[in-house]
Design an enzyme around this catalytic site. Structure first.
Site, PDB file in Angstrom:
ATOM      1  N   ASP A  89      10.010   4.480   1.361  1.00  0.00           N
ATOM      2  CA  ASP A  89       9.270   5.944   1.485  1.00  0.00           C
ATOM      3  C   ASP A  89       9.774   6.383   3.076  1.00  0.00           C
ATOM      4  O   ASP A  89       9.944   5.814   3.739  1.00  0.00           O
ATOM      5  CB  ASP A  89       8.004   5.244   1.643  1.00  0.00           C
ATOM      6  CG  ASP A  89       6.992   6.105   1.945  1.00  0.00           C
ATOM      7  OD1 ASP A  89       6.846   7.847   1.861  1.00  0.00           O
ATOM      8  OD2 ASP A  89       5.480   5.692   2.283  1.00  0.00           O
ATOM      9  N   LYS A 151       4.292  11.205  -1.713  1.00  0.00           N
ATOM     10  CA  LYS A 151       3.728  10.775  -1.243  1.00  0.00           C
ATOM     11  C   LYS A 151       2.362  12.058  -0.525  1.00  0.00           C
ATOM     12  O   LYS A 151       3.244  13.030   0.109  1.00  0.00           O
ATOM     13  CB  LYS A 151       3.987   9.926  -0.452  1.00  0.00           C
ATOM     14  CG  LYS A 151       2.646   9.191  -0.012  1.00  0.00           C
ATOM     15  CD  LYS A 151       3.424   7.858   1.035  1.00  0.00           C
ATOM     16  CE  LYS A 151       2.285   6.686   1.812  1.00  0.00           C
ATOM     17  NZ  LYS A 151       3.180   5.456   1.813  1.00  0.00           N
TER      18      LYS A 151
END
EC number: 4.1.2.4
Length: 214
Positions: A89, A151
């Protein structure tokens, strides 16, 4: 609906201790969450704790600002994978995006994606820092970079996901990239609202209250 399978159980605060990570992994294992998300220094510990379970380990890199050199992100991502991370991420370089230096934004993401190979890549946009046009442009760049997830937020900025922002992202990326909603989602009822509009994953902290929805 089994909300647990949507949850990325997240602990990224700089004050997090080894004991906190142990508790995080225990809770994730007990609730059969999809993954835990930890800073790269804790990947090896989390992987050890979750060995022989279905809970995946995701490592945050370039967190929480996203403004470090691309080479640094690449190195951190490779090390995290070596330590056992199954997903990465990363935070987008917001300054580059706002400078309209789109080539550098694309290279930043693409270099990390190339470095981690088959492992899924989430790209955090930090939507509270962006206007609508910037969100759309960031999504278009993510499409070009073949990322796996977009995200909404890191959890370290002014605010997190909103239903309106997720709808903008979904309209832009359609079904080519999945969405992870992050920030301010503290219960299953709220999580379900995001899932109903197309979110594939929910980033949640220890404040999240799990309750199954039929």
């Amino acid at each position: 609906m089994d909300i647990s399978k949507y949850i990325d159980y997240t602990l990224l605060e700089p004050t997090s201790t080894e004991r906190n990570i142990i508790d995080l992994c225990y809770t994730a294992k007990r609730n059969s969450f999809y993954s835990v998300s930890v800073n790269s220094s804790y990947v090896a510990l989390a992987k050890q704790l979750l060995n022989k379970t279905d809970v995946k380990v995701c490592s945050a890199i370039g967190f929480p600002l996203g403004s470090m050199a691309t080479a640094s992100k690449v190195y951190e991502a490779k090390q995290a994978i070596s330590d056992g991370a199954e997903e990465i991420d990363m935070v987008i370089n917001i300054g580059f995006l706002k400078s309209k230096n789109y080539v550098s934004v694309l290279k930043d993401i693409s270099d990390v994606k190339l470095a981690i190979g088959k492992h899924p890549l989430k790209v955090t946009l930090e939507v509270s820092e962006l206007n609508k046009n910037e969100i759309i442009k960031a999504c278009e760049i993510c499409l070009d970079a073949n990322v796996d997830y977009i995200k909404t937020s890191s959890g370290f900025s002014k605010s997190g996901a909103t239903l309106t922002v997720v709808k903008i992202i979904k309209k832009t990326i359609k079904d080519y990239v999945k969405i992870c909603a992050s920030g301010g989602i503290k219960d299953t009822e709220t999580a379900k609202k995001y899932i109903d509009i197309g979110v594939s994953r929910i980033s949640a902290s220890s404040e999240f209250k799990i309750k199954q929805i039929v």
